[in-house]
Write a protein that holds these residues in place. Structure first.
Motif, PDB file in Angstrom:
ATOM      1  N   PHE A 336       0.818  -1.212   0.000  1.00  0.00           N
ATOM      2  CA  PHE A 336       0.000   0.000   0.000  1.00  0.00           C
ATOM      3  C   PHE A 336       0.861   1.275   0.000  1.00  0.00           C
ATOM      4  CE2 PHE A 336      -2.423   3.068   2.682  1.00  0.00           C
ATOM      5  CZ  PHE A 336      -3.453   3.305   1.786  1.00  0.00           C
ATOM      6  N   MET A 337       1.819   1.362   0.921  1.00  0.00           N
ATOM      7  CA  MET A 337       2.634   2.580   1.027  1.00  0.00           C
ATOM      8  C   MET A 337       3.777   2.588   0.012  1.00  0.00           C
ATOM      9  SD  MET A 337       1.239   4.430   3.305  1.00  0.00           S
ATOM     10  CE  MET A 337       2.400   5.680   3.829  1.00  0.00           C
ATOM     11  N   ASP A 356      10.005  -6.311  -3.893  1.00  0.00           N
ATOM     12  CA  ASP A 356       9.126  -7.026  -2.952  1.00  0.00           C
ATOM     13  C   ASP A 356       9.612  -8.467  -2.876  1.00  0.00           C
ATOM     14  OD1 ASP A 356       6.698  -8.060  -1.489  1.00  0.00           O
ATOM     15  OD2 ASP A 356       6.046  -6.000  -1.833  1.00  0.00           O
ATOM     16  N   TYR A 400      17.500  -8.114  -4.464  1.00  0.00           N
ATOM     17  CA  TYR A 400      18.096  -7.027  -3.677  1.00  0.00           C
ATOM     18  C   TYR A 400      19.362  -6.474  -4.328  1.00  0.00           C
ATOM     19  CZ  TYR A 400      14.968  -7.554   0.285  1.00  0.00           C
ATOM     20  OH  TYR A 400      13.866  -7.553   1.077  1.00  0.00           O
ATOM     21  N   GLU A 415       4.851  -4.023   9.194  1.00  0.00           N
ATOM     22  CA  GLU A 415       5.207  -3.380  10.469  1.00  0.00           C
ATOM     23  C   GLU A 415       5.538  -4.468  11.498  1.00  0.00           C
ATOM     24  OE1 GLU A 415       5.914  -0.423  10.789  1.00  0.00           O
ATOM     25  OE2 GLU A 415       5.130   0.555  12.563  1.00  0.00           O
ATOM     26  N   LYS A 420      11.461  -6.441   9.435  1.00  0.00           N
ATOM     27  CA  LYS A 420      12.274  -5.253   9.127  1.00  0.00           C
ATOM     28  C   LYS A 420      13.757  -5.564   9.340  1.00  0.00           C
ATOM     29  CE  LYS A 420       8.801  -1.612   9.719  1.00  0.00           C
ATOM     30  NZ  LYS A 420       8.319  -1.265   8.381  1.00  0.00           N
ATOM     31  N   SER A 442       5.551   3.327  11.073  1.00  0.00           N
ATOM     32  CA  SER A 442       4.694   4.338  11.699  1.00  0.00           C
ATOM     33  C   SER A 442       4.687   4.218  13.215  1.00  0.00           C
ATOM     34  CB  SER A 442       3.271   4.259  11.146  1.00  0.00           C
ATOM     35  OG  SER A 442       2.869   2.956  10.951  1.00  0.00           O
TER      36      SER A 442
END
Ligand code: NAD
Length: 737
Positions: A336-337, A356, A400, A415, A420, A442
């Protein structure tokens, strides 16, 4: 005679071409010097018998942005001093000062020689008011021509004759709409409204303007002719009897009476159309003097113009780090972002590699841009070639290794700390040693995430807001070990994609979300107290918020609120959250499966389109309801603004936000905090810290300890300090220099 800001060339037909081209400025603006020179040019061309008429144009790609608002900002300082030194005459002096432009333009239109404005590009505010004073107006049909009187957006209104000339050229309804919304007109629309006489190809502009004079253009404005009739038919007509009540009602519905500048436009037009033109100008000058003395005008100009420009130009950028050139940006996570971040980056002309987990997901991310480009081409905002070039800049990949030559990586994967961490390690294994890693997290503190990095000084947060294509703000989050190069690169990137940055030190929720959750939590408190839900939503909008808190919570998802509350308990213990809030979201999510707009059920119901969403009737069953007439709407409004402003004050006290400009601009661009206040801290400064502390103490007694003023606020109230005084952004910059 020669001028600094203008060039004059008179041709064989006696037509003087006056070209406005200010040295060392990218755009022409009205300054004191420009007005002095224009005054002299009117005298010179009027006195010169060889000059038959004047064509006025710009030497830049735009015509002009209007008045220099920094000049208006300095007028506020002068006015404050005058009020202290000579209170009896301060208002009169301001009145005389603001009348300068009005008088100059009136002098132009009554000089006896025809003037034609040749509008070659963006023509805003005072520059369009100058054009309106010309006897003829020709505009180029180029896409770059935008005509507007946008003053209302910064709390003022067209005060150099605009409110009198526009409704004498076009019908009252269109005139009011143009000025109260500040929206832009294309050249064609301006012509249809009767505001310009001709629209021509760009290369024919000057020729067409000169032709108007050669064809005998009269040097008299319609309103100075005998027997002039208003195009809208005047105020005392049956059509106006229908228009005026509706006009006030619409303005009220859109602004809740919060914008004195917008109300003044209605007054100027209504009163001005009933009197001779010169009296109308005087009425406008009086209202303009009054509006310039309002807190709203002062705060809006400061935040929405001056500070926004300063932050956009890199006010917080560390000096001494060379400017970054972005040859390639990597975006990891094409969801989405990430998909939207790739789009805005490519739209700014920067090549992007979009990564991705597999090619299919990466391509799906690029498909988002394909949809947007198709839409823009269809609407004529982009040419087919421009659209194709934009898409060619986005390379989807699952490898990558393709990131090896990217100078900046923006991470937007799930998230989740572990996901991450894996991504940080994989990215750092391939990128150049000096590349910068920016996370779009976020909720996860940057300092913690940076622990997974081998080069934490090159690790930073770049927090976007959804929808990325529309939201103008980006929070740049500085972790404990983030270095200057990372900060400068992040700010250069935000500038390159034409967003406004605020720099925030690391904390849970950063700045914007801390404030937003205060807003939503206050609505939870109100629901629990039994305030009727419709009153909660309406009171917030009456206070100036663009979206009610329950509606907003539906957009961000109620299960996200639940997740954040649970994470806060896990990290800080049970006491860190309000158990009643927890119970409310648990009930909404776990028992009722009402997660917000995303599952079509939240605080609102979402029926199939075209039906509109409406508040879920069952909400009233959750808590015993108070009678609406027992709830004070004014207090509800105060609670919303005060709880958010208090949170902003806490972020300053904790050193999270260090510059009041960032707190203000961030609050308006990030979540639309009542723009007429100038933002969270201007809201406090505007009423004075003493009054704010008193308000908080009153609210704390009735509605909870979270309203208790902080030690810093109490100290500032005692000393009579303001945020802009105590945390003076200019003083700080000077000290650092
Ligand atoms: P999303 O689920 O839509 O997208 C995440 C993407 O990351 C998915 O496409 C997924 O396939 C991909 N991904 C997962 N693991 C990966 C890996 N190891 N390598 C490569 N790609 C991987 O989520 P989102 O809403 O776009 O959120 C992404 C980030 O942005 C989160 O950190 C979130 O907190 C943050 N954020 C979200 C919003 C919002 O409004 N949704 C706003 C600001 C910030």
């Amino acid at each position: 005679m020669s001028y600094t800001n203008f060039k004059i060339e008179t041709d064989a037909d006696g037509i003087a071409l006056v070209t406005w081209d200010m040295p060392e400025k990218s755009m022409n603006v009205f300054t004191q010097e420009v007005m002095d020179e224009l005054d002299a040019i009117i005298d010179q061309t009027t006195a010169d018998a060889a000059v038959k008429g004047v064509v006025f144009t710009s030497g830049k790609s735009s015509f002009s942005g209007g008045a220099d608002l920094s000049m208006i900002k300095s007028m506020f300082t002068l006015q404050a001093e005058e009020k202290k030194n000579d209170p009896a005459n301060a208002a009169q002096k301001l009145f005389n000062l603001v009348g300068r432009m009005t008088g100059l333009f009136r002098k132009l239109e009554t000089c006896g020689k025809p003037w034609v404005s040749a509008i070659n590009g963006t023509c805003m505010g005072g520059a369009f008011e100058l054009s309106l004073a010309c006897h003829g107006r020709v505009a180029s049909n180029s896409k770059s021509v935008k005509i507007a009187l946008p003053e209302v957006k910064v709390g003022i209104f067209p005060g150099a004759g605009g409110t009198q000339r526009v409704p004498r050229l076009t019908n009252t309804q269109d005139a009011l709409q143009m000025m109260t919304t500040g929206s832009s007109l294309t050249a064609a629309r301006a012509k249809a409204m009767g505001l310009v006489h001709e629209v021509v190809e760009p290369e024919k502009l000057i020729e067409a303007a000169k032709a108007m004079i050669k064809n005998g253009l009269k040097a008299v404005q319609p309103w100075d002719e005998k027997g002039f009739k208003l195009p809208g038919g005047g105020v005392w007509t049956p059509a106006s009897a229908q228009l005026w009540p509706a006009a006030s009602a619409i303005l009220r519905r859109e602004t809740y009476g919060n914008y004195p500048g917008a109300i003044a436009i209605l007054k100027c037009v209504y009163e001005g159309l009933q009197v001779p033109f010169d009296t109308g100008l005087k009425i406008e000058q009086r209202y303009f003097t009054e509006i310039l003395q309002t807190t709203e005008a002062f705060s809006m100009i400061r935040s929405l113009f001056v500070s926004m420009q300063e932050l956009g130009k890199g006010a917080r950028r560390p000096a001494g780090v060379p400017k970054s050139e972005f040859k390639k940006v990597g975006v990891v996570g094409a969801g989405f972002m990430g998909a939207s971040i790739a789009y805005v980056t490519a739209a700014a002309g920067i090549p992007v590699t979009l990564i991705d987990r597999d090619m299919e997901a990466a391509e799906k991310g690029k498909a988002h841009s394909e949809g947007l480009v198709k839409d823009s081409v269809g609407k004529g905002r982009l040419t087919k070639d421009e659209g194709e070039a934009l898409l060619a800049r986005i390379t989807p990949s699952a490898d990558y290794g393709d990131l090896k030559d990217a100078g900046l990586i923006v991470e937007a994967v799930f998230e989740d700390r572990q996901v991450k961490k894996d991504v940080i390690e994989k990215v750092e294994a391939v990128i150049a040693p000096d590349a910068i890693f920016a996370s779009n997290t976020s909720t996860l503190p940057i300092t913690g995430l940076a622990k997974n990095s081998k080069r934490p000084e090159q690790f930073i947060g770049v927090h976007f807001f959804s929808p990325v294509e529309k939201m103008m703000l980006t929070e740049v989050i500085v972790g404990k070990e983030t270095g200057d190069k990372a900060l400068a690169t992040a700010l250069d990137y935000v500038a390159a994609i034409k967003k406004t940055p605020i720099v925030v030190n690391d904390t849970r929720g950063f700045y914007v979300n801390r404030c937003v959750f205060r807003y939503i939590h206050e609505a939870y408190d109100m629901l629990i107290e039994g305030v009727p839900p419709a009153m909660i939503e309406n009171a917030a909008k009456m206070a100036g918020m663009p979206v009610g808190p329950l509606s907003l919570n539906d957009e961000v998802a109620i299960d996200l609120s639940q997740k954040i509350l649970k994470a806060t308990v896990a990290d800080l213990g049970e006491k860190a959250v309000d158990t009643k809030h927890m119970a409310l979201v648990n009930r909404m999510v776990d028992e009722l499966d009402r997660r917000g707009r995303k599952n079509g059920k939240g605080f609102y119901e979402y029926p199939a389109k075209p039906a509109k969403k409406y508040l879920w009737p069952g909400l009233k069953e959750l808590y015993p309801q108070k009678a609406a007439d027992k709830v004070d709407v004014e207090v509800l409004k105060q609670r919303f603004l005060a709880t958010i402003a208090l949170e902003a004050a806490r972020t300053i006290e904790e050193g999270i936000v260090t510059d009041p400009r960032e707190a203000d601009v961030g609050s308006i661009l990030g979540f639309g905090f009542a723009p007429y206040t100038g933002g969270t801290l201007s809201y406090i400064d505007g009423m004075g810290t003493k009054a704010f502390v008193a308000l908080c103490e009153k609210l704390a007694k009735g509605y909870g300890d979270h309203f208790k003023p902080t030690p810093l606020l109490k100290e500032m109230a005692e000393k009579g300090e303001t945020f802009y005084g105590r945390f003076d952004p200019y003083g700080a910059a000077q000290r650092a220099a």
